[in-house]
Design a protein around this motif. Structure first.
Motif, mmCIF file in Angstrom:
data_model
loop_
_atom_site.group_PDB
_atom_site.id
_atom_site.type_symbol
_atom_site.label_atom_id
_atom_site.label_comp_id
_atom_site.label_asym_id
_atom_site.label_seq_id
_atom_site.Cartn_x
_atom_site.Cartn_y
_atom_site.Cartn_z
ATOM 1 N N GLU A 380 0.922 -1.262 0.053
ATOM 2 C CA GLU A 380 -0.151 0.065 0.105
ATOM 3 C C GLU A 380 0.711 1.214 -0.002
ATOM 4 O O GLU A 380 1.844 1.377 0.553
ATOM 5 C CB GLU A 380 -1.045 -0.058 1.224
ATOM 6 N N VAL A 381 0.191 2.372 -0.485
ATOM 7 C CA VAL A 381 1.034 3.539 -0.713
ATOM 8 C C VAL A 381 1.565 3.985 0.789
ATOM 9 O O VAL A 381 0.770 4.024 1.917
ATOM 10 C CB VAL A 381 0.312 4.821 -1.130
ATOM 11 N N GLY A 382 2.918 4.374 1.056
ATOM 12 C CA GLY A 382 3.400 4.655 2.022
ATOM 13 C C GLY A 382 4.040 3.651 3.072
ATOM 14 O O GLY A 382 4.725 3.881 3.854
ATOM 15 N N LYS A 383 3.759 2.370 2.815
ATOM 16 C CA LYS A 383 4.476 1.433 3.471
ATOM 17 C C LYS A 383 5.554 0.802 2.690
ATOM 18 O O LYS A 383 6.110 1.144 1.502
ATOM 19 C CB LYS A 383 3.610 0.419 3.463
ATOM 20 N N ALA A 384 6.521 0.205 3.656
ATOM 21 C CA ALA A 384 7.702 -0.390 2.933
ATOM 22 C C ALA A 384 7.652 -1.257 1.602
ATOM 23 O O ALA A 384 6.623 -2.145 1.485
ATOM 24 C CB ALA A 384 8.591 -1.311 4.135
ATOM 25 N N GLY A 385 8.459 -0.809 0.731
ATOM 26 C CA GLY A 385 8.427 -1.581 -0.660
ATOM 27 C C GLY A 385 9.115 -3.115 -0.317
ATOM 28 O O GLY A 385 10.043 -3.240 -0.977
ATOM 29 N N ASP A 386 8.271 -3.935 -0.028
ATOM 30 C CA ASP A 386 8.631 -5.476 0.677
ATOM 31 C C ASP A 386 8.003 -6.283 -0.230
ATOM 32 O O ASP A 386 6.903 -6.238 0.066
ATOM 33 C CB ASP A 386 8.835 -5.625 1.996
ATOM 34 N N ALA A 387 8.411 -7.070 -1.192
ATOM 35 C CA ALA A 387 7.649 -8.014 -1.815
ATOM 36 C C ALA A 387 8.357 -9.164 -2.387
ATOM 37 O O ALA A 387 9.474 -9.132 -2.229
ATOM 38 C CB ALA A 387 7.080 -7.119 -3.203
ATOM 39 N N VAL A 388 7.434 -10.078 -3.151
ATOM 40 C CA VAL A 388 8.014 -11.286 -3.573
ATOM 41 C C VAL A 388 7.498 -11.426 -4.929
ATOM 42 O O VAL A 388 6.182 -11.308 -5.329
ATOM 43 C CB VAL A 388 7.639 -12.456 -2.608
ATOM 44 N N ILE A 389 8.360 -11.864 -5.923
ATOM 45 C CA ILE A 389 7.794 -12.287 -7.171
ATOM 46 C C ILE A 389 7.873 -13.846 -7.274
ATOM 47 O O ILE A 389 8.918 -14.506 -6.960
ATOM 48 C CB ILE A 389 8.890 -11.866 -8.400
ATOM 49 N N LEU A 390 6.849 -14.547 -7.532
ATOM 50 C CA LEU A 390 6.859 -16.044 -7.525
ATOM 51 C C LEU A 390 7.101 -16.398 -8.725
ATOM 52 O O LEU A 390 7.282 -15.569 -9.894
ATOM 53 C CB LEU A 390 5.385 -16.558 -7.157
ATOM 54 N N ARG A 391 7.581 -17.627 -9.106
ATOM 55 C CA ARG A 391 7.881 -18.491 -10.260
ATOM 56 C C ARG A 391 6.546 -18.878 -11.133
ATOM 57 O O ARG A 391 6.828 -19.060 -12.251
ATOM 58 C CB ARG A 391 8.520 -19.602 -10.049
ATOM 59 N N TYR A 392 5.617 -18.629 -10.592
ATOM 60 C CA TYR A 392 4.066 -18.941 -11.265
ATOM 61 C C TYR A 392 3.014 -17.655 -11.478
ATOM 62 O O TYR A 392 3.422 -16.750 -10.641
ATOM 63 C CB TYR A 392 3.558 -20.249 -10.276
ATOM 64 N N PRO A 393 2.324 -17.744 -12.268
ATOM 65 C CA PRO A 393 1.188 -16.470 -12.270
ATOM 66 C C PRO A 393 0.102 -16.532 -11.248
ATOM 67 O O PRO A 393 -0.426 -15.343 -11.242
ATOM 68 C CB PRO A 393 0.845 -16.902 -13.535
ATOM 69 N N SER A 394 0.205 -17.684 -10.141
ATOM 70 C CA SER A 394 -1.029 -17.300 -9.326
ATOM 71 C C SER A 394 -0.422 -17.736 -8.131
ATOM 72 O O SER A 394 0.227 -18.647 -7.790
ATOM 73 C CB SER A 394 -2.150 -18.289 -9.739
ATOM 74 N N TYR A 395 -0.963 -16.907 -6.792
ATOM 75 C CA TYR A 395 -0.620 -17.436 -5.464
ATOM 76 C C TYR A 395 -1.075 -18.732 -5.195
ATOM 77 O O TYR A 395 -0.308 -19.217 -4.188
ATOM 78 C CB TYR A 395 -1.313 -16.188 -4.532
ATOM 79 N N LYS A 396 -1.954 -19.406 -5.812
ATOM 80 C CA LYS A 396 -2.372 -20.644 -5.514
ATOM 81 C C LYS A 396 -1.272 -21.600 -5.612
ATOM 82 O O LYS A 396 -1.461 -22.635 -4.832
ATOM 83 C CB LYS A 396 -3.570 -20.968 -6.167
ATOM 84 N N PHE A 397 -0.397 -21.568 -6.367
ATOM 85 C CA PHE A 397 0.723 -22.467 -6.448
ATOM 86 C C PHE A 397 1.301 -22.495 -5.150
ATOM 87 O O PHE A 397 2.011 -23.471 -5.097
ATOM 88 C CB PHE A 397 1.678 -21.882 -7.782
ATOM 89 N N LEU A 398 1.445 -21.528 -4.140
ATOM 90 C CA LEU A 398 2.188 -21.642 -3.077
ATOM 91 C C LEU A 398 1.517 -22.921 -2.206
ATOM 92 O O LEU A 398 2.360 -23.521 -1.577
ATOM 93 C CB LEU A 398 1.746 -20.432 -2.250
ATOM 94 N N SER A 399 0.196 -23.256 -2.205
ATOM 95 C CA SER A 399 0.059 -24.426 -1.577
ATOM 96 C C SER A 399 -0.117 -25.750 -2.596
ATOM 97 O O SER A 399 0.149 -26.921 -2.245
ATOM 98 C CB SER A 399 -1.682 -24.317 -1.102
ATOM 99 N N TYR A 400 -0.200 -25.416 -3.732
ATOM 100 C CA TYR A 400 -0.482 -26.454 -4.870
ATOM 101 C C TYR A 400 0.744 -27.282 -5.146
ATOM 102 O O TYR A 400 1.152 -28.455 -4.962
ATOM 103 C CB TYR A 400 -1.055 -26.056 -6.256
ATOM 104 N N HIS A 401 2.000 -26.336 -5.289
ATOM 105 C CA HIS A 401 3.237 -26.783 -5.681
ATOM 106 C C HIS A 401 4.085 -27.137 -4.239
ATOM 107 O O HIS A 401 4.895 -26.258 -3.951
ATOM 108 C CB HIS A 401 3.935 -26.024 -6.260
ATOM 109 N N PHE A 402 3.561 -27.956 -3.252
ATOM 110 C CA PHE A 402 3.839 -27.745 -1.917
ATOM 111 C C PHE A 402 5.245 -28.134 -1.564
ATOM 112 O O PHE A 402 5.965 -29.115 -2.466
ATOM 113 C CB PHE A 402 2.808 -28.762 -0.987
#
Length: 419
Positions: A380-402
């Motif tokens: 969000e605007v004003g907060k720290a620029g801390d982020a992650v780029i995944l190797r996949y197009p959807s966050y759902k891979f976080l649980s699917y590719h366990f």
């Protein structure tokens, strides 16, 4: 505290942007809303701070100079993970004890034969500043590769004046020198040290009279934690210590209801703690108390996995309206791991959390558990620029590719770390 490493970044062509905008989540419906923006989206970070996160069509024009430009190539971007419960700074290892547990010994029986916290205390007291810093740095490096950008670090393996201060000074040094931001917690009340064996009340008095003022004077911690457990520190000692800590301006946390159900969650809610952590043996009344309070219920499934114990009832807590966080509990004894992939797998498969709830629990809710939700945990605007780029197009891979580390790039304050 947040370190001073800052960068400027224009991240475009994001396939799916998870913002976690809107503050900490309480309850099932809220925790499932993770602020997804379908791409193409853009994230703009200037001097380490988010200045835009949204649709690419609505975003600002790229600046010509002073900014790095990264094509996300349609991949998913989400906030950096926050690990709100670790015992990061310690000396020695306890690999033999793990084998004893596999053979059937309980955690408490190992403590009674001189293992457990007492073993690590001996090794930590003998360790130098540089040795402690080197060991903790290795863990932080591994955590950064898994997308962790903010970590809480507790003391508690010295339980004397010199070693407790050294642990906290190491944590402060790491906050100043490592990309990951460190939130420091004083936990002298981790156990009763050998010098006070059989006299836990006297040890609490020592902490209140000598340690709390010293830690405050040196500015070495923002928070005070205590291991509230049967035959360790029970309600009277917990209430006495944490009230004294609050009088000095510290925030407070509790290890609660991990081994025996003694109403720790109810006490944490009563005392207004930032969080009650572990909660494997939490009662229905404890769940109700946390749901009605502002105290975060922090689950530590890696520890339950390591101890071969039942998991905290995260599903029940979320459905009851609790604000639930998930953290690693990295330590040399009961949980020698800070694995984000395993943390996500256990949360979704065994604690019955949705992947959306798990992301909320490891970002904005974890940030609330260390009183940093106004600085980190969402894009969000004003907060720290801390982020992650995944190797996949959807966050759902976080649980699917366990069980796999899906982090391609970690962004800390606008600076990229590629893996």
């Amino acid at each position: 505290m947040l370190n001073n490493n800052k960068g400027s970044l224009y991240l475009y062509n994001i396939g799916q942007l998870v913002t976690m905008a809107g503050g900490p989540r309480k309850g099932a419906s809220a925790m499932g809303d993770i602020g997804v923006i379908e791409g193409p989206a853009v994230l703009v970070i200037e001097d380490g701070i988010v200045t835009f996160a949204g649709k690419q069509s609505d975003g600002p024009a790229p600046k010509e100079e002073g900014m790095a430009y990264i094509d996300a190539k349609g991949q998913c971007v989400l906030p950096g993970f926050v690990d709100s419960h670790t015992h990061l700074v310690f000396g020695g290892y306890r690999e033999d004890e793990f084998q004893w547990r596999l053979a059937g010994e309980s955690y408490m029986s190992i403590m009674e034969r001189g293992g457990g916290i007492a073993s690590t205390t001996k090794a930590t007291r003998a360790a130098t500043f540089d040795q402690l810093a080197e060991g903790a740095t290795k863990h932080l490096d591994a955590m950064l590769r898994m997308g962790v950008t903010t970590v809480e670090a507790k003391s508690g393996y010295g339980m004397d004046k010199e070693t407790e201060i050294r642990q906290l000074e190491v944590a402060r040094h790491l906050d100043e020198t490592h990309p990951i931001s460190i939130y420091q917690t004083y936990m002298g009340a981790h156990d009763t040290p050998v010098e006070y064996k059989g006299r836990p009340h006297d040890y609490i008095d020592f902490i209140i009279k000598e340690m709390l003022p010293l830690v405050k004077e040196k500015g070495l911690a923002e928070c005070v934690d205590i291991f509230t457990e049967k035959n360790v520190f029970e309600h009277d000692d917990t209430r006495k210590l944490l009230n004294a800590a609050k009088e000095l301006g510290f925030k407070t946390k509790m290890h609660a209801d991990e081994i025996v159900p003694i109403g720790g969650a109810e006490l944490a809610a009563e005392l207004g703690c930032l969080s009650a952590d572990h909660l494997l043996k939490i009662s229905d009344k404890g769940i109700e108390a946390l749901a009605e309070s502002d105290t975060v219920a922090t689950c530590l499934p890696l520890t339950a996995f390591s101890l071969m114990d039942n998991y905290a009832p995260a599903r029940q807590m979320i459905d009851a309206g609790c604000c639930v966080a998930v953290a690693s509990d990295l330590n040399p004894g009961s949980c020698f791991s800070a694995s984000v992939p395993l943390l996500i797998a256990l949360s979704t498969i065994y604690m019955k959390m949705t992947v959306e709830e798990t992301i909320a629990a490891m970002t904005i809710n974890a940030a609330k558990a260390i009183n940093q939700h106004d600085k980190v945990g969402s894009l969000e605007v004003g907060k720290a620029g801390d982020a992650v780029i995944l190797r996949y197009p959807s966050y759902k891979f976080l649980s699917y590719h366990f069980g796999m580390n899906l982090v391609e790039t970690t962004i800390k304050g606008g600076i990229t770390y590629n893996y």
